[in-house]
Design a protein around this motif. Sequence first.
Motif, PDB file in Angstrom:
ATOM      1  N   GLN A  82       8.866  23.774 -19.266  1.00 17.79           N
ATOM      2  CA  GLN A  82       9.362  24.986 -18.625  1.00 17.79           C
ATOM      3  C   GLN A  82       8.295  25.615 -17.727  1.00 17.79           C
ATOM      4  N   LYS A  83       7.053  25.590 -18.176  1.00 14.99           N
ATOM      5  CA  LYS A  83       5.951  26.099 -17.365  1.00 14.99           C
ATOM      6  C   LYS A  83       5.808  25.261 -16.101  1.00 14.99           C
ATOM      7  N   ASN A  97      10.764  21.934 -23.919  1.00 11.97           N
ATOM      8  CA  ASN A  97       9.545  22.492 -24.488  1.00 11.97           C
ATOM      9  C   ASN A  97       8.844  23.408 -23.488  1.00 11.97           C
ATOM     10  N   LYS A  98       7.912  24.205 -23.990  1.00  9.87           N
ATOM     11  CA  LYS A  98       7.270  25.230 -23.173  1.00  9.87           C
ATOM     12  C   LYS A  98       6.479  24.641 -22.014  1.00  9.87           C
TER      13      LYS A  98
END
Length: 209
Positions: free
Chosen positions: A113-114, A109-110
């Motif tokens: 990843q961030k 999920n974002k």
Amino acid sequence: MNYLHEFLMLTLIHFLAVISPGPDFAIVLRQSISFGRKTAIITSLGIGAGIAVHVIYTLLGIGLLISQSAYLMLSAKVLGATYLTYLGINLLRSKASKDQPSSIKTDNNKEDQKKAFMIGFMTNVFNPKATLFFLAIFSTIINPNTPLAIQSIYGVWIVVTTAAWFSLVSFLFSKEGIRQRFVKQGYWFERVMGAILLAFAAKLFLSLL
């Protein structure tokens, strides 16, 4: 030809520096084994972004200011050692999964990843050795008369090749066969990585004495 000579010298010294084991390598190795290729490559891009920060302030002359100020250099080392200690302790606290002890974790999920990007970015930005490295190569290898545009090209090259190198490391160590060898006892691997990061932190702290 003068610029070509500078570029080749810069490339050689940077290559020798980037392949040397350090916090960046330890983090990418951990990300590759624990979370897989995509997360590790995102972390590598974060490291490249961190390098960009060092390049920018070196070109602006701020790196020289930091190196000549005992207080600023001390602050940089303390911040770097503190962040590595934080990462190391978190990894040392890794425990075996009770639900799926042999599963491989993935971060898709974002938010994950961030987080992966920021881990790479912060690990590199808070590395005071990077400050000294860029100050050294830009003050000894690069002629002061070299146009800023050319120096900027050197900087971009360093950023790109750093991200590419750690992406290659990510690719190699995230291969399924390699990951499977570690996954069943993955928490022990993370603890080892934590100990390595703490060793780098201790070395930084000892340099303050």
